[in-house]
Motif scaffolding. Structure first.
Motif, short mmCIF file in Angstrom:
data_model
loop_
_atom_site.label_atom_id
_atom_site.label_comp_id
_atom_site.label_asym_id
_atom_site.label_seq_id
_atom_site.Cartn_x
_atom_site.Cartn_y
_atom_site.Cartn_z
N ARG A 28 0.84 -1.21 0.00
CA ARG A 28 0.00 0.00 0.00
C ARG A 28 0.87 1.26 0.00
NH1 ARG A 28 -2.94 -3.11 3.74
NH2 ARG A 28 -1.97 -2.00 5.47
N TYR A 29 1.93 1.21 0.78
CA TYR A 29 2.84 2.36 0.83
C TYR A 29 3.49 2.58 -0.54
CZ TYR A 29 6.90 5.20 1.91
OH TYR A 29 7.84 6.20 1.92
N ALA A 30 3.95 1.51 -1.15
CA ALA A 30 4.60 1.61 -2.45
C ALA A 30 3.66 2.19 -3.49
CB ALA A 30 5.12 0.25 -2.90
N ASP A 31 2.39 1.76 -3.45
CA ASP A 31 1.41 2.21 -4.44
C ASP A 31 0.95 3.65 -4.19
OD1 ASP A 31 1.57 -0.26 -5.63
OD2 ASP A 31 -0.26 -1.04 -4.69
N SER A 32 1.21 4.16 -2.99
CA SER A 32 0.73 5.50 -2.65
C SER A 32 1.64 6.61 -3.17
CB SER A 32 0.58 5.64 -1.13
OG SER A 32 1.86 5.65 -0.50
N ILE A 33 2.78 6.25 -3.72
CA ILE A 33 3.78 7.25 -4.14
C ILE A 33 4.04 7.12 -5.64
CG2 ILE A 33 6.19 7.98 -3.90
CD1 ILE A 33 6.08 6.99 -1.02
N ASP A 34 4.12 8.25 -6.29
CA ASP A 34 4.57 8.30 -7.67
C ASP A 34 6.09 8.37 -7.63
OD1 ASP A 34 5.33 8.93 -10.27
OD2 ASP A 34 3.61 10.24 -10.62
N TRP A 35 6.73 7.22 -7.66
CA TRP A 35 8.16 7.14 -7.40
C TRP A 35 8.99 7.86 -8.45
CZ3 TRP A 35 10.23 5.57 -2.93
CH2 TRP A 35 9.39 4.89 -2.04
N GLU A 36 8.58 7.79 -9.69
CA GLU A 36 9.35 8.46 -10.73
C GLU A 36 9.26 9.98 -10.57
OE1 GLU A 36 11.46 6.95 -12.65
OE2 GLU A 36 10.82 5.11 -11.64
N LYS A 37 8.09 10.48 -10.29
CA LYS A 37 7.92 11.91 -10.10
C LYS A 37 8.72 12.40 -8.90
CE LYS A 37 4.43 15.45 -9.15
NZ LYS A 37 2.97 15.71 -8.94
N GLU A 38 8.60 11.69 -7.78
CA GLU A 38 9.29 12.11 -6.57
C GLU A 38 10.81 11.97 -6.69
OE1 GLU A 38 7.82 13.71 -4.36
OE2 GLU A 38 5.75 13.29 -4.89
N SER A 39 11.26 10.90 -7.33
CA SER A 39 12.71 10.71 -7.47
C SER A 39 13.32 11.74 -8.42
CB SER A 39 13.02 9.29 -7.94
OG SER A 39 12.49 9.04 -9.23
N ASP A 40 12.51 12.24 -9.36
CA ASP A 40 13.01 13.27 -10.27
C ASP A 40 13.36 14.56 -9.53
OD1 ASP A 40 12.99 11.80 -12.57
OD2 ASP A 40 11.02 12.50 -13.25
N ARG A 41 12.79 14.76 -8.35
CA ARG A 41 13.13 15.94 -7.55
C ARG A 41 14.59 15.91 -7.13
NH1 ARG A 41 8.58 18.56 -5.03
NH2 ARG A 41 6.59 17.55 -5.55
N TYR A 42 15.14 14.72 -7.02
CA TYR A 42 16.51 14.56 -6.55
C TYR A 42 17.50 14.24 -7.66
CZ TYR A 42 14.63 14.43 -1.85
OH TYR A 42 14.00 14.77 -0.69
N ARG A 43 17.02 13.60 -8.70
CA ARG A 43 17.92 13.10 -9.75
C ARG A 43 18.68 14.26 -10.38
NH1 ARG A 43 14.43 10.20 -11.78
NH2 ARG A 43 14.98 8.15 -10.99
N ARG A 44 20.01 14.12 -10.40
CA ARG A 44 20.88 15.15 -10.96
C ARG A 44 21.52 14.63 -12.24
NH1 ARG A 44 22.97 19.02 -7.05
NH2 ARG A 44 24.87 19.08 -8.29
N ASP A 45 21.50 15.45 -13.28
CA ASP A 45 22.05 15.05 -14.57
C ASP A 45 23.56 14.89 -14.54
OD1 ASP A 45 19.51 15.06 -15.66
OD2 ASP A 45 19.67 17.13 -16.41
N ASP A 46 24.22 15.56 -13.58
CA ASP A 46 25.67 15.49 -13.53
C ASP A 46 26.19 14.30 -12.75
OD1 ASP A 46 24.70 16.51 -11.13
OD2 ASP A 46 26.46 17.78 -10.78
#
Length: 295
Positions: A28-46
C-alpha cells in the motif's frame, strides 16, 4: 542479471523474514507514491552511475538500489539482519563521534536511518545525506518529514561528491563499504579526507572484517557481489593510505565494526572552516519533496 536462488538468504532466511513483515502494508505504501515523479526531484544530470553499482544485484534485488522496490523493502529487511538490533548497531557509530559537529555528511545514506540518528544526536548540526539512488532518497525524506527532522538529501556519488574542500566536521558511512570494490572504498575515504576540516573525523560502520574472514559461510547469506573483497581488505589500512591518523576499529556485537580516523593538522596550507547555514553553492538544486504519506 538474474537473482541467485542458491544463497542461504534466498533458500532459508527470506521466507522467514517475509512472515515477520507486513507485506500488504508495504504494498500500500509503495502504491501511494509516484516514485518516478518524486525521485526526479533529486535526480541530478551530472551524477554518473558507476557500473559496479548499476550492473549488480544487492540483497537479492534485481537492479540493485536503482528502483522503488529497494527503497520500500530495505528497512523492513534490515531490521532483522543486523543482530542484535539495527538501532543498537547504528547507535555504535553515533556513540563513536568525538568531535562537536557543525556540519555532517552521511555518505551512501540509503533510506536515511543513520542520518536521522545523527540529526537527533546533534540537532544543531546541519546534516546532509548523499546517495546514488534517488529512490532511496525519496524514502529517506519521507522518514525525516514524519520524524520532524530537517535533513538535506543530495543525489551524488560518494567517490566524487562535488562538495567543497574542508567544509565538514564529520563524515560517516554505514553499511556502504561491503557493497563497493576495495578501490572504490579507498576513493571514498580520500574524498572524505578532502571534505573534512583539519581535526575532522571519519566514521565507517560495516561488517566486522575479521569475523567475515573467519566465518566464510556468512559471505553466502546475502547476494553481495563485493563482500569477499571487503572481508579480505582492511578499512584501517585504507584510512591510513587516505591520510587519516589515530585510526582504530571497535567491534560491535562481534559481527560489525566501527572504524574511526582523524584528519591530522597539516604544517602548512591549513584551511579552516567557518560555519554557515546551507551553502547554496554546494547544495544547488537540492529540493525536498513534500508529501506526508505514512507507511
Amino acid at each position: 542479471m538474474a537473482v541467485r536462488q542458491d544463497t542461504i538468504w534466498e533458500r532459508f532466511l527470506s521466507p522467514v523474514v517475509r512472515l515477520l513483515i507486513d507485506e500488504d502494508g508495504l504494498r500500500r505504501y509503495a502504491d501511494s507514491i509516484d516514485w518516478e515523479k518524486e525521485s526526479d526531484r533529486y535526480r541530478r544530470d551530472d551524477v554518473i552511475i558507476p557500473s559496479y553499482y548499476s550492473n549488480q544485484n544487492f540483497h537479492g534485488i534485481a537492479g540493485g538500489y536503482l528502483n522503488s522496490d529497494a527503497a520500500v523493502t530495505y528497512d523492513p529487511i534490515t531490521q532483522y539482519v543486523l543482530p542484535p538490533n539495527e538501532s543498537i548497531v547504528r547507535q555504535a557509530l553515533v556513540d563513536a563521534v568525538q568531535v562537536k559537529p557543525r556540519r555532517i555528511l552521511d555518505l551512501g545514506c540509503g533510506t536515511g536511518s543513520t542520518s536521522l540518528m545523527l540529526k537527533q544526536a546533534f540537532p544543531e548540526a546541519e546534516v546532509i545525506g548523499l546517495d546514488l539512488s534517488p529512490y532511496m532518497l525519496v524514502r529517506a525524506e519521507d522518514k525525516a518529514r514524519n520524524a520532524g527532522l530537517e535533513i538535506v538529501w543530495r543525489h551524488g556519488n560518494a567517490e566524487k561528491t562535488g562538495l567543497r574542500d574542508a567544509t565538514f566536521d564529520l563524515v560517516t558511512a554505514s553499511l556502504l563499504f561491503h557493497e563497493t570494490p576495495d578501490a572504490v572504498s579507498l576513493a571514498i575515504l580520500r574524498e572524505s579526507f578532502r571534505l573534512l576540516v583539519t581535526g575532522g573525523q571519519v566514521l565507517i560502520l560495516d561488517g566486522n572484517q575479521k569475523t567475515l574472514r573467519q566465518l566464510e559461510w556468512l559471505n553466502d547469506v546475502f547476494e553481495e557481489p563485493y563482500i569477499r573483497e571487503y572481508a579480505a581488505g582492511s578499512i584501517e589500512a585504507n584510512m591510513g593510505a587516505a591520510g587519516f591518523e589515530a585510526v582504530r576499529s571497535q567491534d560491535v556485537w562481534w559481527i560489525n565494526q566501527v572504524t574511526s580516523g582523524v584528519k591530522p593538522i597539516a604544517t602548512e596550507n591549513v584551511r579552516q572552516y567557518t560555519p554557515t547555514s546551507v551553502d547554496n553553492n554546494d547544495l544547488e538544486g537540492l529540493g525536498s519533496p513534500a508529501f506526508g504519506i505514512m507507511a
